[in-house]
Scaffold this motif. Structure first.
Motif, short mmCIF file in Angstrom:
data_model
loop_
_atom_site.label_atom_id
_atom_site.label_comp_id
_atom_site.label_asym_id
_atom_site.label_seq_id
_atom_site.Cartn_x
_atom_site.Cartn_y
_atom_site.Cartn_z
N ALA A 158 33.65 33.95 15.75
CA ALA A 158 32.87 35.07 15.23
C ALA A 158 32.07 34.64 14.01
CB ALA A 158 33.80 36.23 14.87
N ARG A 159 32.68 33.86 13.13
CA ARG A 159 31.98 33.40 11.93
C ARG A 159 30.81 32.49 12.29
NH1 ARG A 159 29.55 33.76 7.84
NH2 ARG A 159 30.19 33.11 5.76
N ALA A 160 31.00 31.65 13.29
CA ALA A 160 29.93 30.74 13.71
C ALA A 160 28.72 31.52 14.23
CB ALA A 160 30.44 29.78 14.77
N LEU A 161 28.97 32.62 14.94
CA LEU A 161 27.87 33.41 15.47
C LEU A 161 27.18 34.21 14.36
CD1 LEU A 161 29.38 34.80 18.80
CD2 LEU A 161 27.59 33.08 18.56
N ALA A 162 27.96 34.77 13.46
CA ALA A 162 27.39 35.58 12.39
C ALA A 162 26.55 34.73 11.44
CB ALA A 162 28.49 36.30 11.63
N GLY A 163 26.93 33.45 11.27
CA GLY A 163 26.15 32.56 10.41
C GLY A 163 26.89 32.23 9.13
N PRO A 164 26.58 31.08 8.54
CA PRO A 164 27.25 30.65 7.31
C PRO A 164 26.70 31.37 6.08
CG PRO A 164 25.56 29.08 7.92
CD PRO A 164 25.60 30.10 9.02
N GLY A 165 27.47 31.33 5.03
CA GLY A 165 27.00 31.89 3.76
C GLY A 165 26.92 33.40 3.78
N GLU A 166 26.14 33.94 2.85
CA GLU A 166 25.97 35.38 2.76
C GLU A 166 25.15 35.88 3.94
OE1 GLU A 166 24.04 38.67 -0.28
OE2 GLU A 166 24.93 36.83 -1.08
N LEU A 167 25.57 36.99 4.51
CA LEU A 167 24.90 37.54 5.68
C LEU A 167 23.64 38.31 5.24
CD1 LEU A 167 28.13 38.87 7.42
CD2 LEU A 167 26.91 36.75 7.93
N PRO A 168 22.55 38.13 5.96
CA PRO A 168 21.31 38.80 5.55
C PRO A 168 21.37 40.31 5.72
CG PRO A 168 21.01 37.74 7.67
CD PRO A 168 22.35 37.31 7.17
N ALA A 169 20.84 41.03 4.76
CA ALA A 169 20.80 42.50 4.83
C ALA A 169 19.58 42.94 5.63
CB ALA A 169 20.74 43.08 3.43
N ASN A 173 22.31 49.64 3.92
CA ASN A 173 23.68 49.88 4.40
C ASN A 173 24.34 48.64 5.00
OD1 ASN A 173 23.35 52.51 3.64
ND2 ASN A 173 23.23 53.35 5.72
N SER A 174 23.60 47.56 5.16
CA SER A 174 24.14 46.37 5.82
C SER A 174 25.26 45.73 5.01
CB SER A 174 23.04 45.33 6.03
OG SER A 174 21.98 45.83 6.81
N LEU A 175 26.29 45.24 5.70
CA LEU A 175 27.33 44.44 5.07
C LEU A 175 26.84 43.01 4.99
CD1 LEU A 175 30.62 45.72 6.77
CD2 LEU A 175 29.70 46.32 4.53
N GLY A 177 28.77 40.54 3.06
CA GLY A 177 29.90 39.66 2.74
C GLY A 177 30.82 39.50 3.94
N TRP A 178 31.23 38.25 4.22
CA TRP A 178 32.11 38.02 5.36
C TRP A 178 33.47 38.71 5.20
CZ3 TRP A 178 31.95 37.16 10.19
CH2 TRP A 178 33.07 36.71 10.88
N PRO A 179 34.10 38.75 4.02
CA PRO A 179 35.37 39.46 3.89
C PRO A 179 35.25 40.94 4.25
CG PRO A 179 35.05 38.02 2.02
CD PRO A 179 33.76 38.02 2.77
N GLU A 180 34.15 41.58 3.82
CA GLU A 180 33.95 43.00 4.14
C GLU A 180 33.74 43.19 5.64
OE1 GLU A 180 32.98 42.22 -0.02
OE2 GLU A 180 32.25 41.33 1.85
N LEU A 181 32.97 42.27 6.24
CA LEU A 181 32.74 42.37 7.68
C LEU A 181 34.03 42.12 8.46
CD1 LEU A 181 30.79 42.73 10.04
CD2 LEU A 181 30.31 40.28 9.93
N THR A 182 34.84 41.17 8.00
CA THR A 182 36.12 40.88 8.65
C THR A 182 37.01 42.12 8.66
OG1 THR A 182 36.03 38.55 8.02
CG2 THR A 182 38.18 39.45 8.60
#
Length: 258
Positions: A158-169, A173-175, A177-182
């Motif tokens: 899942a992390r590999a698909l979402a992408g490394p580092g901070e996730l783009p907004a 309302n977009s999340l 941070g990976w911890p918040e998304l997890t």
């Protein structure tokens, strides 16, 4: 089975014999011995052995040193079916029913490598249209379908698909941070569906659920989309069971056996 060496007894049961043969054929990829097949199908070993002889004679089964295997006729038939197989066409009846049931736009998206693309869209009779289109790419972490798929995968995948580092907004309302998304993906797994509260497109809300194929792999998902002005989040949550049921229908249409 008429015309085989089994004689009259092979066709005595009529449709019942066909059903038994199909049970054996369906169990054959996972079970190679007569005893195993009898246990898997609930048929007597003598019946399984008789049916296997017919399947071997007709090319739907073969034998090797370890027992019985699926024959070349099955592979040839599967190839012909897959050549004409269009997932969007298979999914259409369930998507139309979901649209009629909810009055919302319904999407079907599938995984292609590391991307998630719309392959089908069914619109209700409303004065507005969603800006989505077939072939459009969806973000993994802000769309309801994307989150529904990610929730079914191992964390590393899942992390590999979402992408490394901070996730783009995409919106406010977009999340990102990976911890918040997890944490949200854990909620998605518990509920069986994902929500998008204007996270992918401002003013648009969605409810999505994952779709599986014949192997049980998650290959995409479906969603209902609506304007935030038209449906509140409580209504979106109420759509969850209907979206899950429709996703299960689509999965069945793609060959998934629950």
């Amino acid at each position: 089975m008429t015309g085989t060496s089994e004689g009259p007894g092979a066709t005595a049961d009529g449709p019942g014999a066909v059903r038994k043969a199909l049970r054996v054929l369906e169990a054959l990829p996972d079970h190679g011995g007569v005893t195993e097949l009898a246990a898997a199908t609930g048929l007597p070993k003598s019946t399984v052995h008789r049916l296997l002889r017919v399947l071997v004679e007709t090319g739907f089964a073969r034998t090797d040193d370890s027992g019985y295997r699926t024959g070349d006729r099955v592979l040839a038939l599967a190839g012909k079916v897959l050549y004409r197989f269009d997932p969007a066409v298979q999914a259409d009846p369930a998507l139309v029913r979901l649209r009629d049931d909810t009055g919302c736009t319904v999407h079907f998206a599938m995984r292609f490598g590391g991307e998630l693309l719309y392959v089908h869209k069914v619109e209700p009779d409303k004065p507005y249209r969603m800006g989505s289109r077939v072939g459009m790419r969806l973000p993994w972490h802000t769309s309801a379908i994307g989150k529904a798929v990610l929730a079914e995968l191992e964390p590393d995948a899942a992390r590999a698909l979402a992408g490394p580092g901070e996730l783009p907004a995409r919106t406010a309302n977009s999340l990102t941070g990976w911890p918040e998304l997890t944490a949200q993906l854990a909620e998605v797994r518990a509920a069986g569906h994902a929500l998008d509260d204007g996270e992918n497109e401002a003013g648009v809300r969605c409810t999505g659920a994952a779709v599986r194929d014949h192997s049980g792999a998650v290959v995409g998902g479906i969603s209902v989309s609506t304007l935030a002005l038209e449906h509140g989040m409580d209504e979106l949550r109420e759509f969850g069971p209907r979206v899950r049921a429709a996703a299960a229908e689509v999965s069945t249409a793609l060959g998934h056996r629950r």
